[in-house]
Motif scaffolding. Structure first.
Motif, PDB file in Angstrom:
ATOM      1  N   MET A  69      43.416  12.144  42.738  1.00  0.00           N
ATOM      2  CA  MET A  69      43.171  10.965  41.942  1.00  0.00           C
ATOM      3  C   MET A  69      43.513  11.323  40.502  1.00  0.00           C
ATOM      4  O   MET A  69      43.206  12.409  40.031  1.00  0.00           O
ATOM      5  CB  MET A  69      41.699  10.569  42.055  1.00  0.00           C
ATOM      6  CG  MET A  69      41.309   9.480  41.099  1.00  0.00           C
ATOM      7  SD  MET A  69      39.645   8.798  41.322  1.00  0.00           S
ATOM      8  CE  MET A  69      38.602  10.209  41.142  1.00  0.00           C
ATOM      9  N   THR A  70      44.190  10.404  39.810  1.00  0.00           N
ATOM     10  CA  THR A  70      44.465  10.587  38.390  1.00  0.00           C
ATOM     11  C   THR A  70      43.895   9.413  37.617  1.00  0.00           C
ATOM     12  O   THR A  70      43.746   8.316  38.143  1.00  0.00           O
ATOM     13  CB  THR A  70      45.980  10.689  38.109  1.00  0.00           C
ATOM     14  OG1 THR A  70      46.605   9.489  38.537  1.00  0.00           O
ATOM     15  CG2 THR A  70      46.601  11.873  38.808  1.00  0.00           C
ATOM     16  N   HIS A  71      43.555   9.659  36.392  1.00  0.00           N
ATOM     17  CA  HIS A  71      43.116   8.582  35.514  1.00  0.00           C
ATOM     18  C   HIS A  71      43.446   8.960  34.075  1.00  0.00           C
ATOM     19  O   HIS A  71      43.767  10.110  33.783  1.00  0.00           O
ATOM     20  CB  HIS A  71      41.626   8.271  35.688  1.00  0.00           C
ATOM     21  CG  HIS A  71      40.718   9.394  35.328  1.00  0.00           C
ATOM     22  ND1 HIS A  71      40.387  10.387  36.212  1.00  0.00           N
ATOM     23  CD2 HIS A  71      40.076   9.685  34.179  1.00  0.00           C
ATOM     24  CE1 HIS A  71      39.564  11.239  35.635  1.00  0.00           C
ATOM     25  NE2 HIS A  71      39.357  10.840  34.399  1.00  0.00           N
ATOM     26  N   THR A  72      43.421   7.969  33.190  1.00  0.00           N
ATOM     27  CA  THR A  72      43.752   8.219  31.796  1.00  0.00           C
ATOM     28  C   THR A  72      42.532   7.984  30.915  1.00  0.00           C
ATOM     29  O   THR A  72      41.675   7.166  31.222  1.00  0.00           O
ATOM     30  CB  THR A  72      44.911   7.326  31.321  1.00  0.00           C
ATOM     31  OG1 THR A  72      44.556   5.966  31.534  1.00  0.00           O
ATOM     32  CG2 THR A  72      46.184   7.636  32.083  1.00  0.00           C
TER      33      THR A  72
ATOM     34  N   ASP B 100      42.662   7.825  24.827  1.00  0.00           N
ATOM     35  CA  ASP B 100      43.779   8.248  23.979  1.00  0.00           C
ATOM     36  C   ASP B 100      45.076   8.375  24.764  1.00  0.00           C
ATOM     37  O   ASP B 100      46.086   8.817  24.239  1.00  0.00           O
ATOM     38  CB  ASP B 100      43.453   9.561  23.277  1.00  0.00           C
ATOM     39  CG  ASP B 100      43.332  10.742  24.235  1.00  0.00           C
ATOM     40  OD1 ASP B 100      43.368  10.551  25.465  1.00  0.00           O
ATOM     41  OD2 ASP B 100      43.194  11.876  23.732  1.00  0.00           O
ATOM     42  N   GLY B 101      45.075   8.002  26.053  1.00  0.00           N
ATOM     43  CA  GLY B 101      46.276   8.055  26.883  1.00  0.00           C
ATOM     44  C   GLY B 101      46.497   9.374  27.585  1.00  0.00           C
ATOM     45  O   GLY B 101      47.464   9.528  28.318  1.00  0.00           O
ATOM     46  N   SER B 102      45.617  10.368  27.374  1.00  0.00           N
ATOM     47  CA  SER B 102      45.796  11.639  28.076  1.00  0.00           C
ATOM     48  C   SER B 102      45.427  11.471  29.548  1.00  0.00           C
ATOM     49  O   SER B 102      44.637  10.611  29.911  1.00  0.00           O
ATOM     50  CB  SER B 102      44.972  12.750  27.419  1.00  0.00           C
ATOM     51  OG  SER B 102      43.623  12.383  27.329  1.00  0.00           O
ATOM     52  N   ILE B 103      46.016  12.308  30.386  1.00  0.00           N
ATOM     53  CA  ILE B 103      45.892  12.185  31.841  1.00  0.00           C
ATOM     54  C   ILE B 103      44.945  13.255  32.385  1.00  0.00           C
ATOM     55  O   ILE B 103      44.988  14.412  31.962  1.00  0.00           O
ATOM     56  CB  ILE B 103      47.271  12.321  32.507  1.00  0.00           C
ATOM     57  CG1 ILE B 103      48.211  11.225  31.996  1.00  0.00           C
ATOM     58  CG2 ILE B 103      47.153  12.254  34.021  1.00  0.00           C
ATOM     59  CD1 ILE B 103      49.650  11.423  32.402  1.00  0.00           C
ATOM     60  N   TYR B 104      44.111  12.858  33.329  1.00  0.00           N
ATOM     61  CA  TYR B 104      43.194  13.759  34.028  1.00  0.00           C
ATOM     62  C   TYR B 104      43.410  13.604  35.527  1.00  0.00           C
ATOM     63  O   TYR B 104      43.834  12.555  35.988  1.00  0.00           O
ATOM     64  CB  TYR B 104      41.735  13.421  33.690  1.00  0.00           C
ATOM     65  CG  TYR B 104      41.394  13.704  32.262  1.00  0.00           C
ATOM     66  CD1 TYR B 104      40.804  14.905  31.907  1.00  0.00           C
ATOM     67  CD2 TYR B 104      41.685  12.777  31.259  1.00  0.00           C
ATOM     68  CE1 TYR B 104      40.501  15.175  30.585  1.00  0.00           C
ATOM     69  CE2 TYR B 104      41.383  13.049  29.939  1.00  0.00           C
ATOM     70  CZ  TYR B 104      40.798  14.247  29.606  1.00  0.00           C
ATOM     71  OH  TYR B 104      40.502  14.514  28.300  1.00  0.00           O
ATOM     72  N   HIS B 105      43.111  14.654  36.276  1.00  0.00           N
ATOM     73  CA  HIS B 105      43.202  14.534  37.734  1.00  0.00           C
ATOM     74  C   HIS B 105      42.004  15.198  38.400  1.00  0.00           C
ATOM     75  O   HIS B 105      41.365  16.073  37.839  1.00  0.00           O
ATOM     76  CB  HIS B 105      44.531  15.075  38.275  1.00  0.00           C
ATOM     77  CG  HIS B 105      44.835  16.491  37.883  1.00  0.00           C
ATOM     78  ND1 HIS B 105      45.548  16.799  36.755  1.00  0.00           N
ATOM     79  CD2 HIS B 105      44.522  17.665  38.460  1.00  0.00           C
ATOM     80  CE1 HIS B 105      45.675  18.110  36.659  1.00  0.00           C
ATOM     81  NE2 HIS B 105      45.057  18.661  37.680  1.00  0.00           N
TER      82      HIS B 105
ATOM     83  N   THR C 203      34.642  16.840  51.011  1.00  0.00           N
ATOM     84  CA  THR C 203      33.191  16.768  50.783  1.00  0.00           C
ATOM     85  C   THR C 203      32.837  16.087  49.470  1.00  0.00           C
ATOM     86  O   THR C 203      31.680  16.003  49.119  1.00  0.00           O
ATOM     87  CB  THR C 203      32.579  18.181  50.795  1.00  0.00           C
ATOM     88  OG1 THR C 203      33.201  18.954  49.761  1.00  0.00           O
ATOM     89  CG2 THR C 203      32.782  18.851  52.145  1.00  0.00           C
ATOM     90  N   GLY C 204      33.827  15.638  48.731  1.00  0.00           N
ATOM     91  CA  GLY C 204      33.583  14.949  47.461  1.00  0.00           C
ATOM     92  C   GLY C 204      34.604  15.356  46.416  1.00  0.00           C
ATOM     93  O   GLY C 204      35.342  16.337  46.585  1.00  0.00           O
ATOM     94  N   PHE C 205      34.641  14.582  45.357  1.00  0.00           N
ATOM     95  CA  PHE C 205      35.587  14.863  44.282  1.00  0.00           C
ATOM     96  C   PHE C 205      35.041  15.925  43.352  1.00  0.00           C
ATOM     97  O   PHE C 205      33.853  15.942  43.026  1.00  0.00           O
ATOM     98  CB  PHE C 205      35.891  13.587  43.484  1.00  0.00           C
ATOM     99  CG  PHE C 205      36.857  12.682  44.180  1.00  0.00           C
ATOM    100  CD1 PHE C 205      38.219  12.909  44.103  1.00  0.00           C
ATOM    101  CD2 PHE C 205      36.401  11.613  44.927  1.00  0.00           C
ATOM    102  CE1 PHE C 205      39.114  12.087  44.752  1.00  0.00           C
ATOM    103  CE2 PHE C 205      37.290  10.778  45.586  1.00  0.00           C
ATOM    104  CZ  PHE C 205      38.653  11.012  45.497  1.00  0.00           C
ATOM    105  N   GLY C 206      35.938  16.818  42.912  1.00  0.00           N
ATOM    106  CA  GLY C 206      35.581  17.829  41.935  1.00  0.00           C
ATOM    107  C   GLY C 206      35.602  17.236  40.541  1.00  0.00           C
ATOM    108  O   GLY C 206      35.835  16.040  40.345  1.00  0.00           O
ATOM    109  N   SER C 207      35.382  18.075  39.568  1.00  0.00           N
ATOM    110  CA  SER C 207      35.372  17.642  38.174  1.00  0.00           C
ATOM    111  C   SER C 207      36.770  17.228  37.726  1.00  0.00           C
ATOM    112  O   SER C 207      37.775  17.755  38.212  1.00  0.00           O
ATOM    113  CB  SER C 207      34.900  18.775  37.270  1.00  0.00           C
ATOM    114  OG  SER C 207      33.585  19.147  37.611  1.00  0.00           O
ATOM    115  N   ALA C 208      36.829  16.303  36.781  1.00  0.00           N
ATOM    116  CA  ALA C 208      38.108  15.895  36.203  1.00  0.00           C
ATOM    117  C   ALA C 208      38.671  17.047  35.376  1.00  0.00           C
ATOM    118  O   ALA C 208      37.954  17.691  34.618  1.00  0.00           O
ATOM    119  CB  ALA C 208      37.927  14.664  35.339  1.00  0.00           C
ATOM    120  N   VAL C 209      39.958  17.300  35.562  1.00  0.00           N
ATOM    121  CA  VAL C 209      40.643  18.386  34.862  1.00  0.00           C
ATOM    122  C   VAL C 209      41.720  17.764  33.986  1.00  0.00           C
ATOM    123  O   VAL C 209      42.508  16.943  34.459  1.00  0.00           O
ATOM    124  CB  VAL C 209      41.284  19.365  35.869  1.00  0.00           C
ATOM    125  CG1 VAL C 209      42.075  20.444  35.152  1.00  0.00           C
ATOM    126  CG2 VAL C 209      40.225  19.973  36.767  1.00  0.00           C
ATOM    127  N   GLY C 210      41.763  18.155  32.723  1.00  0.00           N
ATOM    128  CA  GLY C 210      42.802  17.660  31.826  1.00  0.00           C
ATOM    129  C   GLY C 210      44.173  18.114  32.275  1.00  0.00           C
ATOM    130  O   GLY C 210      44.351  19.248  32.716  1.00  0.00           O
TER     131      GLY C 210
END
Length: 146
Positions: A1-4, A7-12, A18-25
């Motif tokens: 999964m990605t999201h912004t 400020d327009g920077s991207i995280y994934h 078993t679940g989603f991990g932490s968002a990583v820049g």
């Protein structure tokens, strides 16, 4: 999964079942105000985004966590692209600066950007979406008001 971010920077984020991990820049330092699209091929996880400079950028990885990336030719677009894997090719769809749908494929390198044939109805109001299912490639888009 990605999201912004604002400020327009991207995280994934990833999910191992078993679940989603932490968002990583993201390590690409791209900025976008459009959705990021992803597709998986047998050898690579691809990600494509329209930067705030209206250029298309691609990145992917084949096992490592970090993405490597590049600008895809010079294909300006005012909206985010769509990406799908179908018939042993990666397909990219976008709204051209003329408002019409364009497509390109990737097997070992990117093809040229081509007009998608069809009636005037291939004029797009925003970004398309694409998916492969049961041997067919589907593309959805909204048309501008008449």
């Amino acid at each position: 999964m990605t999201h912004t971010a604002g400020d327009g920077s991207i995280y994934h984020q990833s999910n191992s079942g078993t679940g989603f991990g932490s968002a990583v820049g993201d390590n690409m330092n791209w900025r976008t105000d459009s959705p990021v699209t992803m597709a998986s091929t047998p050898t690579r996880l691809w990600r494509v985004v329209r930067g705030t400079d209206n250029k298309i950028y691609t990145s992917g990885h084949a096992g490592s966590y970090r993405f490597g990336g590049e600008e895809i030719k010079n294909w300006p677009t005012p909206h985010g692209p769509a990406l799908a894997y179908h018939a042993n090719r990666l397909w990219l769809f976008l709204r051209g600066t003329d408002g019409f749908m364009k497509a390109a494929t990737h097997a070992s390198s990117w093809s040229g950007l081509q007009d998608v044939s069809g009636p005037q109805s291939n004029r797009l109001a925003s970004e398309p979406a694409a998916a492969s299912h049961n041997g067919k490639l589907y593309v959805m888009y909204s048309r501008p008001a008449p």
